[in-house]
Design an enzyme around this catalytic site. Sequence first.
Site, PDB file in Angstrom:
ATOM      1  N   GLU A  53       0.806  -1.242   0.000  1.00 30.92           N
ATOM      2  CA  GLU A  53       0.000   0.000   0.000  1.00 30.92           C
ATOM      3  C   GLU A  53       0.833   1.285   0.000  1.00 30.92           C
ATOM      4  O   GLU A  53       0.714   2.152   0.856  1.00 30.92           O
ATOM      5  CB  GLU A  53      -0.942  -0.031   1.225  1.00 30.92           C
ATOM      6  CG  GLU A  53      -1.858  -1.257   1.198  1.00 30.92           C
ATOM      7  CD  GLU A  53      -2.662  -1.451   2.475  1.00 30.92           C
ATOM      8  OE1 GLU A  53      -2.714  -0.549   3.321  1.00 30.92           O
ATOM      9  OE2 GLU A  53      -3.256  -2.539   2.622  1.00 30.92           O
ATOM     10  N   GLU A 108      -6.259 -10.718  -0.934  1.00 32.94           N
ATOM     11  CA  GLU A 108      -7.031 -10.508   0.310  1.00 32.94           C
ATOM     12  C   GLU A 108      -8.528 -10.445   0.008  1.00 32.94           C
ATOM     13  O   GLU A 108      -9.240  -9.579   0.456  1.00 32.94           O
ATOM     14  CB  GLU A 108      -6.562  -9.228   1.019  1.00 32.94           C
ATOM     15  CG  GLU A 108      -5.069  -9.168   1.240  1.00 32.94           C
ATOM     16  CD  GLU A 108      -4.603  -7.951   1.985  1.00 32.94           C
ATOM     17  OE1 GLU A 108      -5.441  -7.240   2.573  1.00 32.94           O
ATOM     18  OE2 GLU A 108      -3.376  -7.683   1.995  1.00 32.94           O
TER      19      GLU A 108
END
Length: 373
Positions: free
Chosen positions: A156, A261
Amino acid sequence: MKIKIISAIAAIIIMASLQTMAQKTLREATKGKFLFGVAVNMQQVNGINPAESELIAREFSAIVPENVMKPQPIQPEENKFFWDNADKFVALGEKNKQVVTGHCLIWHSQIGRWMFVDAAGKEVSPEVLKERMRQHIAAVVGRYKGRVKGWDVVNEAFEDNGKYRNSKFYQILGKDFIKYAFQFAHEADPDAELYYNDYNVENPAKCDAIVEMVKELRNAGCRIDAVGSQGHMHMKSPTLEATETSLKKLKAAGVKILITEWDISILPSPFDGAEISKNFSYSKEMDPYRDAIPDSVQQKWNKHMLDMFGLFLKYHDVVDRVTLWGLNDAVSWLNNFPIRGRKDYPVLFDRNNQRKSVVEEMIKMAEKTKSKK
Ligand code: G3I
């Protein structure tokens, strides 16, 4: 009389094939297409719940640590390491003959604040931060060298608009912190696969920025094997089209794709995404399915799950792994994010570890899909 015998035999055959289908697992059905994984939490790493341990071993060909390998749990203070749960995680995967992925080496969240400040509490220099990154990565990747197939090296680093996240890593080292992280990971285990991982990769601006980063890393001589598209989804976003566009872009960039995820929240969402720093207060209307889910809503979720799964299968030539972020609805992070104390139903196994009906359809769909060459 003859008809009776024929119909009895037919019934037995149908029962037997249903029985076989019921025994067929997602792990078996996806074999040859992509790894089918699950994120395991600390309780599961420690085998607290035998039913969950059995389900993990049976249905999945890969595991990822939900939290136990993050920078903060591993090295909460400089040179103080806690390996117990991470060691158990790797051992669990090896016991189950599953592919083990490490998550995650460098992330702006869940990291000891010590990484960025000196003894006087002042921000460290670029050289000090770079050396601390190297030491952390060398310690973690080096410890599991040869036992972990690949690592979420950086997690991220971009905002949804494609700009670099203004994290402490970025403020002190600029975008080169990403390159350094990949270099250090490769030095620690030259055979390990290396991944960049992010959410909302279906967002065009973010996807384009990630593709550009992949090119820059490769031009700098870095190894990067895959981009992890987290796949934290809602019923309305990302759309199938946006998801397919991102898969096409990443395929064209010449990287493998991991859905790292995956979950599909069934609850109303105050926003799209997985930006952990955002939170919203609880309200009844934001938590509409406390007692049960209306069948019509469940059917919509099933269809969306199956459509997305079909898309991943369509691109299984470049999609190497699809991982669920949580074993069952009860342990999903979404019960508390972005609003604490809700009841969500985002993954494939319910609160009693039972398959949702869509699992059988996914198995059938996977079985019909030709394996990789
Ligand atoms: O282990 C401690 C425990 O000792 C302490 O008593 C307790 C109370 O504060 O906290 C526990 O740590 C929590 C940890 O989960 C383990 O349960 C942290 O507070 C909590 O913030 C952490 O949340 C995790 C979150 O990442 C932040 O690390 C979620 O479970 C996890 O699902 C989520 O996963 C992230 C991925 O790693 C990256 N992509 C986004 C995804 C969702 O945010």
